[in-house]
Design a protein around this motif. Structure first.
Motif, short mmCIF file in Angstrom:
data_model
loop_
_atom_site.label_atom_id
_atom_site.label_comp_id
_atom_site.label_asym_id
_atom_site.label_seq_id
_atom_site.Cartn_x
_atom_site.Cartn_y
_atom_site.Cartn_z
N VAL A 1 0.86 -1.19 0.06
CA VAL A 1 0.00 -0.09 0.11
C VAL A 1 0.94 1.17 0.12
N VAL A 2 0.62 2.15 -1.08
CA VAL A 2 1.19 3.54 -0.96
C VAL A 2 0.20 4.38 -1.05
N PHE A 3 0.80 5.68 -0.18
CA PHE A 3 -0.34 6.85 -0.09
C PHE A 3 0.45 8.12 -0.30
N SER A 4 -0.28 9.19 -0.52
CA SER A 4 0.33 10.44 -0.80
C SER A 4 -0.52 11.55 -0.15
N VAL A 5 -0.01 12.65 0.51
CA VAL A 5 -1.03 13.55 0.93
C VAL A 5 -0.18 15.01 0.81
N PHE B 1 3.62 14.39 -0.44
CA PHE B 1 4.61 13.72 0.41
C PHE B 1 3.82 12.14 0.30
N HIS B 2 4.88 11.18 0.19
CA HIS B 2 4.59 9.70 0.09
C HIS B 2 5.07 9.08 1.13
N GLY B 3 4.27 7.84 1.42
CA GLY B 3 4.57 6.91 2.38
C GLY B 3 4.00 5.51 2.01
N ARG B 4 4.27 4.57 2.89
CA ARG B 4 3.67 3.23 2.40
C ARG B 4 3.44 2.45 3.77
N PHE B 5 2.63 1.48 3.70
CA PHE B 5 2.44 0.53 4.63
C PHE B 5 3.08 -0.83 4.04
N ASN B 6 3.98 -1.65 5.00
CA ASN B 6 4.51 -2.61 4.47
C ASN B 6 3.64 -3.92 4.78
N VAL C 1 -6.17 12.09 1.03
CA VAL C 1 -5.24 11.12 0.91
C VAL C 1 -5.43 10.25 -0.25
N ASP C 2 -4.41 10.20 -0.97
CA ASP C 2 -4.51 9.27 -2.31
C ASP C 2 -3.99 7.88 -2.09
#
Length: 205
Positions: free
Chosen positions: A43-47, A55-60, A194-195
């Motif tokens: 899962v990746v997200f951006s806000v 800004f991008h992040g992820r859930f592992n 949040v995308d």
């Protein structure tokens, strides 16, 4: 001579009815079921950050299952669970803040979950609309995701299938309002929208 027609009808109809029934039964069970392979999914997200960058992040970690046949999309179903403590933004201090009560409150609400309620085809090839209920931060809301069905194949002797799912949420809808602009828009410390993209590979069960 007049008795022959009812005899023919009674002889033919039961077999026709049972034939239809078996066809219906087979059609209902055609869609194969898959278990999400967490090693090849994520899962990746951006806000928006400070109103000026995305800004991008992820859930592992990602768990779930799906049943889908592109020839009969309305029979499909999708479920997913995201352990929120697996958030990863490349900065340990920030990740700990996101897990805390200001944001996800992962101790009280450890998992975000999604269960589909309907699946339908769209005008775009291999793209399907999936409606369902997303539970996050103790709040459940209906959302719609668009799934791009990538296809089926095999990996290390197992049948596999995969897709990407994209959707957006307003974090304020789920009671996550830290650093939100007063107008609920995208211009605060962190934006409201949040995308999210979920990429999935599943192993046939």
């Amino acid at each position: 001579g007049g008795d022959i027609l009812p005899q023919i009808v009674s002889a033919v109809l039961p077999s026709a009815a049972s034939s239809q029934h078996s066809c219906r039964h087979e059609a209902a069970s055609v869609a194969p079921s898959y278990e999400v392979d967490g090693v090849h999914s994520g899962v990746v997200f951006s806000v928006r950050h400070a109103g000026v960058s995305n800004f991008h992040g992820r859930f592992n970690e990602l768990n779930g299952s799906f049943s889908f046949d592109p020839s009969d999309p309305t029979s499909g179903s999708f479920t997913a669970e995201i352990p929120l403590a697996s958030v990863d933004t490349g900065n340990e201090k920030r990740d700990e803040h996101l897990k805390a009560a200001d944001f996800f409150n992962a101790r009280q609400f450890p998992v975000a979950s999604f269960t589909s309620t309907s699946v339908s085809a769209t005008d775009a090839p291999d793209v399907y609309a999936v409606e369902g209920d997303l539970t996050l931060h103790g709040v459940t809301k209906p959302i719609e995701a668009h799934i791009h069905w990538v296809g089926t194949g095999s990996f290390r002797g197992k049948d596999v299938a995969g897709f990407d799912a994209k959707f957006s949420i307003k974090r304020s809808d789920f009671g996550i309002t830290t650093d939100l602009a007063p107008d609920g828009g995208e211009g605060g410390g962190l934006g409201n929208t949040v995308d999210i993209t979920i990429f999935v590979e599943g192993v046939k069960q």
